[in-house]
Design a protein around this motif. Structure first.
Motif, mmCIF file in Angstrom:
data_model
loop_
_atom_site.group_PDB
_atom_site.id
_atom_site.type_symbol
_atom_site.label_atom_id
_atom_site.label_comp_id
_atom_site.label_asym_id
_atom_site.label_seq_id
_atom_site.Cartn_x
_atom_site.Cartn_y
_atom_site.Cartn_z
ATOM 1 N N THR A 31 21.766 15.993 104.083
ATOM 2 C CA THR A 31 20.360 16.275 103.784
ATOM 3 C C THR A 31 19.505 15.707 104.918
ATOM 4 O OG1 THR A 31 19.962 14.187 102.631
ATOM 5 C CG2 THR A 31 20.845 16.021 101.305
ATOM 6 N N SER A 32 18.209 15.862 104.796
ATOM 7 C CA SER A 32 17.308 15.295 105.806
ATOM 8 C C SER A 32 17.405 13.773 105.834
ATOM 9 C CB SER A 32 15.862 15.743 105.557
ATOM 10 O OG SER A 32 15.419 15.305 104.291
ATOM 11 N N GLN A 38 24.642 11.431 110.293
ATOM 12 C CA GLN A 38 25.797 12.296 110.553
ATOM 13 C C GLN A 38 25.916 12.621 112.038
ATOM 14 O OE1 GLN A 38 28.305 13.316 108.521
ATOM 15 N NE2 GLN A 38 27.428 12.006 106.945
ATOM 16 N N THR A 39 24.802 12.863 112.696
ATOM 17 C CA THR A 39 24.802 13.106 114.141
ATOM 18 C C THR A 39 25.269 11.860 114.877
ATOM 19 O OG1 THR A 39 23.030 14.740 113.961
ATOM 20 C CG2 THR A 39 23.354 13.727 116.128
ATOM 21 N N PHE A 40 24.766 10.713 114.476
ATOM 22 C CA PHE A 40 25.133 9.431 115.089
ATOM 23 C C PHE A 40 26.637 9.181 115.011
ATOM 24 C CE2 PHE A 40 25.982 4.894 114.197
ATOM 25 C CZ PHE A 40 25.690 4.363 115.450
ATOM 26 N N ILE A 41 27.239 9.347 113.822
ATOM 27 C CA ILE A 41 28.674 9.066 113.714
ATOM 28 C C ILE A 41 29.504 10.130 114.420
ATOM 29 C CG2 ILE A 41 28.508 7.626 111.646
ATOM 30 C CD1 ILE A 41 29.550 9.998 110.004
ATOM 31 N N THR A 42 29.015 11.367 114.434
ATOM 32 C CA THR A 42 29.757 12.414 115.134
ATOM 33 C C THR A 42 29.758 12.138 116.634
ATOM 34 O OG1 THR A 42 29.259 14.033 113.418
ATOM 35 C CG2 THR A 42 29.908 14.898 115.569
#
Length: 129
Positions: A31-32, A38-42
Motif C-alpha cells: 500500500t502507500s 518495499q522499494t528500500f528492501i528490494t
C-alpha cells in the motif's frame, strides 16, 4: 548502480530466492504506507547485498537463517526456511546454523528456530507427496 538498476536486480534476486508466488503476494499487499519500504528492501537487501558475488545464495541463506534465529525474528526465519528450496541450503545446513545459534546467541533462540524449521520442512515434504 542507479536506483532503478538496483531495484531491477533486486526483483530478479528476490524472485530467485523467495519465489514468484511470495513476491507477487508481497506486491499485491503493498500500500502507500509500505511502498517506500518495499522499494528500500528490494534495492538494499536484494539488489545490493543478496546480489553481491562474494557468497553463494546457499551461503547467504545459511547466514540469514542464523541471524534471524538469533534475533528471534520468527516470521522472517520461517520465510527463509521456505526459501531454502530455492537457495540450495538443505536441512543439514539449517541444523548446523542453528547449532551455532545455540552456542553464540542462546539455546532458547535456537530451540524456537528448530521448532519453526521442523514445521516448515514438514510442510514442504507434505506438499511434495
Amino acid at each position: 548502480m542507479s536506483d532503478d538498476k538496483l531495484f531491477e536486480q533486486g526483483m530478479v534476486t528476490r524472485r530467485a530466492v523467495l519465489g514468484d508466488d511470495h513476491v507477487n503476494r508481497a506486491k499485491a499487499l503493498t500500500t502507500s504506507l509500505d511502498d517506500d519500504f518495499q522499494t528500500f528492501i528490494t534495492q538494499g537487501a536484494w539488489g545490493s547485498v543478496w546480489s553481491r558475488p562474494g557468497l553463494s545464495k546457499r551461503e547467504r541463506s545459511i547466514v540469514t537463517l542464523a541471524l534471524l534465529a538469533a534475533l528471534g525474528h520468527e516470521d522472517e526465519f520461517a520465510m527463509h526456511v521456505r526459501a531454502t528450496a530455492n537457495t540450495g541450503a538443505d536441512a543439514n545446513d539449517i541444523k548446523e546454523a542453528l547449532l551455532h545459534v545455540a552456542v553464540y546467541a542462546g539455546v532458547p533462540a535456537a530451540n524456537s528456530a528448530f521448532k519453526i524449521a521442523k514445521q516448515e520442512l514438514a510442510k514442504r515434504q507434505e506438499a511434495a507427496q
